[in-house]
Design a protein around this motif. Structure first.
Motif, PDB file in Angstrom:
ATOM      1  N   PHE A  17       0.867  -1.192   0.000  1.00 33.75           N
ATOM      2  CA  PHE A  17       0.000   0.000   0.000  1.00 33.75           C
ATOM      3  C   PHE A  17       0.893   1.228   0.000  1.00 33.75           C
ATOM      4  N   HIS A  18       0.726   2.100  -0.981  1.00 34.62           N
ATOM      5  CA  HIS A  18       1.477   3.353  -1.015  1.00 34.62           C
ATOM      6  C   HIS A  18       0.692   4.403  -0.230  1.00 34.62           C
ATOM      7  N   MET A  19       1.287   4.919   0.825  1.00 31.22           N
ATOM      8  CA  MET A  19       0.625   5.879   1.708  1.00 31.22           C
ATOM      9  C   MET A  19       1.235   7.253   1.416  1.00 31.22           C
ATOM     10  N   ALA A  20       0.376   8.189   0.986  1.00 31.85           N
ATOM     11  CA  ALA A  20       0.939   9.447   0.514  1.00 31.85           C
ATOM     12  C   ALA A  20       0.151  10.681   0.951  1.00 31.85           C
ATOM     13  N   ARG A  21      -1.002  10.502   1.583  1.00 34.18           N
ATOM     14  CA  ARG A  21      -1.820  11.640   1.998  1.00 34.18           C
ATOM     15  C   ARG A  21      -2.318  11.397   3.421  1.00 34.18           C
ATOM     16  N   SER A  22      -2.614  12.526   4.121  1.00 36.06           N
ATOM     17  CA  SER A  22      -2.998  12.389   5.536  1.00 36.06           C
ATOM     18  C   SER A  22      -4.509  12.264   5.721  1.00 36.06           C
ATOM     19  N   TYR A  23      -5.264  12.166   4.623  1.00 36.30           N
ATOM     20  CA  TYR A  23      -6.718  12.033   4.768  1.00 36.30           C
ATOM     21  C   TYR A  23      -7.204  10.596   4.529  1.00 36.30           C
ATOM     22  N   TYR A  24      -6.274   9.652   4.565  1.00 42.34           N
ATOM     23  CA  TYR A  24      -6.672   8.248   4.608  1.00 42.34           C
ATOM     24  C   TYR A  24      -5.620   7.463   5.381  1.00 42.34           C
ATOM     25  N   GLY A  25      -6.010   6.295   5.843  1.00 45.33           N
ATOM     26  CA  GLY A  25      -5.072   5.464   6.587  1.00 45.33           C
ATOM     27  C   GLY A  25      -5.298   4.000   6.257  1.00 45.33           C
ATOM     28  N   LEU A  26      -4.380   3.182   6.723  1.00 47.94           N
ATOM     29  CA  LEU A  26      -4.445   1.745   6.449  1.00 47.94           C
ATOM     30  C   LEU A  26      -4.722   0.990   7.746  1.00 47.94           C
ATOM     31  N   TYR A  27      -5.808   0.236   7.748  1.00 53.25           N
ATOM     32  CA  TYR A  27      -6.126  -0.627   8.887  1.00 53.25           C
ATOM     33  C   TYR A  27      -5.354  -1.938   8.727  1.00 53.25           C
ATOM     34  N   VAL A  28      -4.600  -2.279   9.761  1.00 56.46           N
ATOM     35  CA  VAL A  28      -3.804  -3.516   9.747  1.00 56.46           C
ATOM     36  C   VAL A  28      -4.247  -4.379  10.924  1.00 56.46           C
ATOM     37  N   PRO A  29      -5.005  -5.448  10.657  1.00 57.42           N
ATOM     38  CA  PRO A  29      -5.449  -6.299  11.768  1.00 57.42           C
ATOM     39  C   PRO A  29      -4.293  -7.103  12.352  1.00 57.42           C
ATOM     40  N   ARG A  30      -4.497  -7.542  13.587  1.00 53.49           N
ATOM     41  CA  ARG A  30      -3.512  -8.406  14.252  1.00 53.49           C
ATOM     42  C   ARG A  30      -3.201  -9.625  13.383  1.00 53.49           C
ATOM     43  N   MET A  31      -2.076 -10.248  13.656  1.00 51.62           N
ATOM     44  CA  MET A  31      -1.609 -11.432  12.915  1.00 51.62           C
ATOM     45  C   MET A  31      -1.447 -11.141  11.415  1.00 51.62           C
ATOM     46  N   THR A  32      -0.887  -9.950  11.140  1.00 46.54           N
ATOM     47  CA  THR A  32      -0.500  -9.599   9.771  1.00 46.54           C
ATOM     48  C   THR A  32       0.985  -9.229   9.820  1.00 46.54           C
ATOM     49  N   TRP A  33       1.793  -9.861   8.986  1.00 45.99           N
ATOM     50  CA  TRP A  33       3.207  -9.481   8.926  1.00 45.99           C
ATOM     51  C   TRP A  33       3.298  -8.133   8.228  1.00 45.99           C
ATOM     52  N   ARG A  34       4.022  -7.167   8.833  1.00 44.05           N
ATOM     53  CA  ARG A  34       4.067  -5.844   8.189  1.00 44.05           C
ATOM     54  C   ARG A  34       5.452  -5.200   8.280  1.00 44.05           C
ATOM     55  N   ALA A  35       5.792  -4.576   7.166  1.00 38.60           N
ATOM     56  CA  ALA A  35       7.017  -3.788   7.103  1.00 38.60           C
ATOM     57  C   ALA A  35       6.661  -2.454   6.463  1.00 38.60           C
ATOM     58  N   ILE A  36       7.476  -1.442   6.715  1.00 40.97           N
ATOM     59  CA  ILE A  36       7.273  -0.122   6.094  1.00 40.97           C
ATOM     60  C   ILE A  36       8.589   0.261   5.425  1.00 40.97           C
ATOM     61  N   ASP A  37       8.525   0.631   4.133  1.00 42.08           N
ATOM     62  CA  ASP A  37       9.748   1.001   3.420  1.00 42.08           C
ATOM     63  C   ASP A  37       9.451   2.141   2.446  1.00 42.08           C
ATOM     64  N   ASN A  38      10.441   2.486   1.641  1.00 37.96           N
ATOM     65  CA  ASN A  38      10.275   3.511   0.604  1.00 37.96           C
ATOM     66  C   ASN A  38       9.883   4.865   1.202  1.00 37.96           C
TER      67      ASN A  38
END
Ligand code: TYD
Length: 133
Positions: free
Chosen positions: A79-100
């Motif tokens: 998911f490319h996150m680029a604006r402050s008027y939306y967000g990403l819901y990440v439920p438990r038991m999801t492997w997650r990394a943040i890059d770029n």
């Protein structure tokens, strides 16, 4: 618990500057217990690389941009996150990394739990075993 998804936030447009907001259990599907933010990330670095047993999260790009890479044990989504008027819901038991991360980016994370080191799964194979086993 549902799948990871983007949630649009209210956006109050104003010639003086726009305003968005998040209400616990309203715009995010959990009670917010903790906020933290990631900033001053040097070029090329990545964060995360773990899963949480009990923690649900909501991630917003308050400034700049970054990618959140999620794996549910079966498939990977970026998911490319680029604006402050939306967000990403990440439920438990999801492997997650943040890059770029772009220069001067700020990642705000709202969490459903207080900080608890024992809630982390740090090894991807452990995660797969717990998720699928
Ligand atoms: P970590 O969750 O591993 O960061 P990231 O997922 O972005 O790579 O946390 C990094 C360090 O910060 C680790 O030593 C734990 C500490 N920390 C807290 O003390 N409280 C918190 O709420 C968070 C999120 C981290």
């Amino acid at each position: 618990m549902t799948k990871p998804h983007i949630i649009d936030l209210p956006k109050i447009c104003d010639p003086r500057g726009n305003l968005s907001f998040i209400e616990s259990e309203g715009h995010v599907p959990f009670e917010v217990k903790r906020c933290y933010w990631i900033y001053d990330v040097p070029g090329g670095m990545f964060r995360g690389g773990h899963a949480f047993i009990n923690q649900d999260e909501f991630i917003v790009a308050m400034s700049g941009s970054f990618d959140v890479v999620l794996n549910d044990g079966t498939s990977e989504q970026r998911f490319h996150m680029a604006r402050s008027y939306y967000g990403l819901y990440v439920p438990r038991m999801t492997w997650r990394a943040i890059d770029n991360f772009s220069t001067n980016s700020v990642a705000l994370v709202l969490s459903s739990t207080l900080y608890d080191p024992s809630d982390y799964i740090e090894d991807f194979n452990d995660f797969l075993r717990q998720k699928n086993g």
